[in-house]
Design a protein around this motif. Structure first.
Motif, PDB file in Angstrom:
ATOM      1  N   ARG A 261      -7.172   2.905  -8.448  1.00  0.00           N
ATOM      2  CA  ARG A 261      -6.055   2.758  -7.511  1.00  0.00           C
ATOM      3  C   ARG A 261      -5.406   4.119  -7.327  1.00  0.00           C
ATOM      4  O   ARG A 261      -5.031   4.781  -8.294  1.00  0.00           O
ATOM      5  N   GLN A 262      -5.254   4.554  -6.090  1.00  0.00           N
ATOM      6  CA  GLN A 262      -4.647   5.857  -5.831  1.00  0.00           C
ATOM      7  C   GLN A 262      -3.136   5.747  -5.996  1.00  0.00           C
ATOM      8  O   GLN A 262      -2.493   4.888  -5.392  1.00  0.00           O
ATOM      9  N   ILE A 282      -5.919  11.802   8.290  1.00  0.00           N
ATOM     10  CA  ILE A 282      -5.283  10.988   7.259  1.00  0.00           C
ATOM     11  C   ILE A 282      -6.200   9.819   6.940  1.00  0.00           C
ATOM     12  O   ILE A 282      -6.688   9.132   7.852  1.00  0.00           O
ATOM     13  N   GLY A 283      -6.454   9.584   5.661  1.00  0.00           N
ATOM     14  CA  GLY A 283      -7.279   8.463   5.239  1.00  0.00           C
ATOM     15  C   GLY A 283      -6.587   7.628   4.184  1.00  0.00           C
ATOM     16  O   GLY A 283      -6.069   8.162   3.196  1.00  0.00           O
ATOM     17  N   TYR A 284      -6.568   6.316   4.402  1.00  0.00           N
ATOM     18  CA  TYR A 284      -5.979   5.364   3.448  1.00  0.00           C
ATOM     19  C   TYR A 284      -7.110   4.580   2.788  1.00  0.00           C
ATOM     20  O   TYR A 284      -8.000   4.068   3.472  1.00  0.00           O
ATOM     21  N   GLN A 285      -7.066   4.467   1.470  1.00  0.00           N
ATOM     22  CA  GLN A 285      -8.071   3.690   0.760  1.00  0.00           C
ATOM     23  C   GLN A 285      -8.020   2.222   1.218  1.00  0.00           C
ATOM     24  O   GLN A 285      -6.953   1.635   1.340  1.00  0.00           O
ATOM     25  N   LEU A 344     -12.433   4.190   3.781  1.00  0.00           N
ATOM     26  CA  LEU A 344     -11.128   4.644   4.239  1.00  0.00           C
ATOM     27  C   LEU A 344     -10.828   4.123   5.632  1.00  0.00           C
ATOM     28  O   LEU A 344     -11.724   4.018   6.475  1.00  0.00           O
ATOM     29  N   LEU A 345      -9.571   3.812   5.877  1.00  0.00           N
ATOM     30  CA  LEU A 345      -9.056   3.680   7.239  1.00  0.00           C
ATOM     31  C   LEU A 345      -8.522   5.055   7.593  1.00  0.00           C
ATOM     32  O   LEU A 345      -7.585   5.552   6.952  1.00  0.00           O
ATOM     33  N   ALA A 346      -9.120   5.699   8.585  1.00  0.00           N
ATOM     34  CA  ALA A 346      -8.815   7.095   8.866  1.00  0.00           C
ATOM     35  C   ALA A 346      -8.354   7.293  10.299  1.00  0.00           C
ATOM     36  O   ALA A 346      -8.721   6.539  11.203  1.00  0.00           O
ATOM     37  N   THR A 447       1.368   7.041  -1.021  1.00  0.00           N
ATOM     38  CA  THR A 447       0.674   7.370  -2.266  1.00  0.00           C
ATOM     39  C   THR A 447      -0.771   6.856  -2.275  1.00  0.00           C
ATOM     40  O   THR A 447      -1.493   7.089  -3.250  1.00  0.00           O
ATOM     41  N   ASN A 448      -1.185   6.165  -1.231  1.00  0.00           N
ATOM     42  CA  ASN A 448      -2.567   5.682  -1.122  1.00  0.00           C
ATOM     43  C   ASN A 448      -3.346   6.458  -0.065  1.00  0.00           C
ATOM     44  O   ASN A 448      -4.394   6.012   0.387  1.00  0.00           O
ATOM     45  N   ARG A 449      -2.825   7.623   0.313  1.00  0.00           N
ATOM     46  CA  ARG A 449      -3.489   8.333   1.395  1.00  0.00           C
ATOM     47  C   ARG A 449      -3.840   9.762   1.007  1.00  0.00           C
ATOM     48  O   ARG A 449      -3.282  10.346   0.087  1.00  0.00           O
TER      49      ARG A 449
END
Length: 468
Positions: A261-262, A282-285, A344-346, A447-449
């Motif tokens: 977990r990021q 920007i990428g989100y897990q 990732l959602l980027a 904090t997840n990106r």
């Protein structure tokens, strides 16, 4: 992938023919009535077989997917999976070098192959009366690829040139389709340079290539999909005739691909001597695939990125004029359905040098935070569902059946259930405004990106991305 910079990733595809948009018609006008016919079975040697019949046009699309992609290629051999994709066109027991391509084209067909995160695929679209020819040819190279020193050296040069053209010597090379996974992930399998380091590509040995083929290009590590104009009984006989005798291999278990977990935002700066303008990615897990939150993120992608009405486009392009376009989505080398491991959602944008990067990030946060603060209204959720459903059906009709074939192959490889294609709309319909908010709170937090800031720089100042 779309856009000039994202298009660099298309070098991963070995373009072997003109992809014709022979769209399959929708099965029905109402979403609830849409149904893809699916028959799924396995041969004794482990080969998964998916048949989907459609007599609309006198063509068939044949795909063979092997569960070996970028992620699990050998360490110290980055780009190996991509290199091997090229080797598959260098000849087999009964077809000489490049004769596979000639066979398809002289029979009025098109073909292609690609390497992705979790598979390598090969497909052909041909007149339906040539189905047996294609199955024979695919079985021929599955059972006996011509792995020679000359072929290896030749394709090392080809792939090396691809890396130079698509990454090293072009503006925004590798940004963000290579850079972002490397920066965001901690597990080597998800975080290495999958397109390939030149020294790794050049170091590949013939015995390694042979071992790679014997290990991963086996029927029990593959799925065969046939979509289009054929009869089930005839197709089954042909599949049995050409594939049943191919021996299974001892395929090793998949390595651990999980990411922790990021807990902290990651920032990276990349200098680019060739880029005319700065850019931000920007990428989100992502949530775990097939979880309720996964489907909610699919709808968040529609709300944030897809289409002229997307929230990021409205804020950054229409309202603030910070950029002229927004690129991105779930899985920059495919779509949200055709991958297995972490993703990732980027989103990425280019902007004027006079604009500060923090201004762009602040504008993005202006869009993200309301989604985390309260549930969205039902009208916005319904609009996102319509957009997603439309995009899904468009995907199914791509390239003479390729889009549907790709979904069936992915669901067979990763879920052992290609009929999942008929349950996708239902899963998205289950998403509520409350689930969208819950998902945004956990997965769209800062904090997840991971953020990559690309800066134009003089050539002598250019350097690989560095963590800050």
């Amino acid at each position: 992938m779309q856009g000039a910079r994202r298009g660099a990733g298309q070098g991963v595809l070995t373009l072997l023919g003109l992809l014709l948009a022979l769209a399959l018609p929708a099965a029905a006008s109402a979403a609830e009535e849409f149904h893809v016919p699916v028959e799924y079975y396995k041969l004794p040697n482990g080969l998964r077989v998916v048949l989907s019949q459609d007599h609309t046009a006198p063509t068939v699309c044949v795909g063979v997917y092997y569960r070996i992609g970028f992620r699990i290629e050998p360490k110290d051999r980055t780009g190996f999976a991509h290199l091997f994709e090229h080797m598959m066109f260098q000849g087999s027991k009964n077809l000489g070098k490049m004769e596979f391509i000639k066979l398809i084209q002289t029979n009025g067909g098109i073909l292609n192959g690609s390497t992705r995160f979790d598979f390598t695929n090969y497909f052909e679209v041909v007149p339906s009366n040539k189905l047996e020819t294609i199955l024979w040819a695919e079985a021929d190279r599955m059972s006996g690829l011509a792995v020679t020193e000359d072929n290896l050296k030749n394709q090392q040069g080809v792939v090396g040139n691809e890396v130079k053209v698509n990454v090293l010597n072009r503006p925004y090379g590798g940004f963000p389709w290579i850079d972002l996974p490397m920066a965001a992930n901690t597990n080597w399998y998800n975080a290495h340079n999958f397109y390939g380091d030149l020294t790794d590509i050049e170091a590949a040995k013939l015995d390694e290539v042979k071992q790679f083929f014997d290990t991963y290009y086996a029927p029990n590590n593959a799925v065969l999909v046939i979509v289009g104009d054929f009869e089930h009984a005839d197709a089954k006989k042909l599949v049995e005739k050409y594939f049943a005798a191919i021996k299974a291999a001892n395929v090793p278990p998949q390595p651990d691909l999980t990411e922790p977990r990021q807990e902290k935002e990651k920032r990276v700066v990349k200098k680019d001597a060739l880029a005319p303008r700065p850019a931000i990615a920007i990428g989100y897990q992502m949530p775990e695939r097939n979880s309720p939150e996964y489907y909610a993120m699919g709808l968040l992608e529609q709300m944030l990125i897809e289409g002229d009405d997307s929230l990021l486009r409205q804020e950054l392009v229409q309202k603030r004029g910070l950029t002229d376009s927004i690129e991105g989505g779930i899985n920059m080398l495919g779509n949200m359905f055709n991958y297995k491991g972490p993703m990732l959602l980027a989103a990425d944008v280019t902007y004027d040098p006079t604009t500060k990067p923090e201004t762009v990030i602040e504008a993005i946060d202006t869009v993200i935070e309301p989604l985390r603060a309260k549930p969205i209204d039902q009208k916005s959720l319904d609009r996102a569902r319509v957009k997603l459903r439309s995009g899904l059906y468009d995907t199914m009709g791509e390239f003479g059946g390729f889009g549907l074939m790709d979904l069936l192959a992915s669901f067979a490889l990763f879920d052992d259930n290609p009929a999942r294609v008929n349950d996708l709309v239902n899963q998205f319909n289950k998403v509520t405004p409350e689930l969208v908010q819950k998902t945004a709170q956990e997965y769209l937090r800062s904090t997840n990106r991971t953020i990559i800031e690309l800066q134009p720089a003089p050539k002598d100042a250019a350097a690989p991305a560095n963590n800050q």
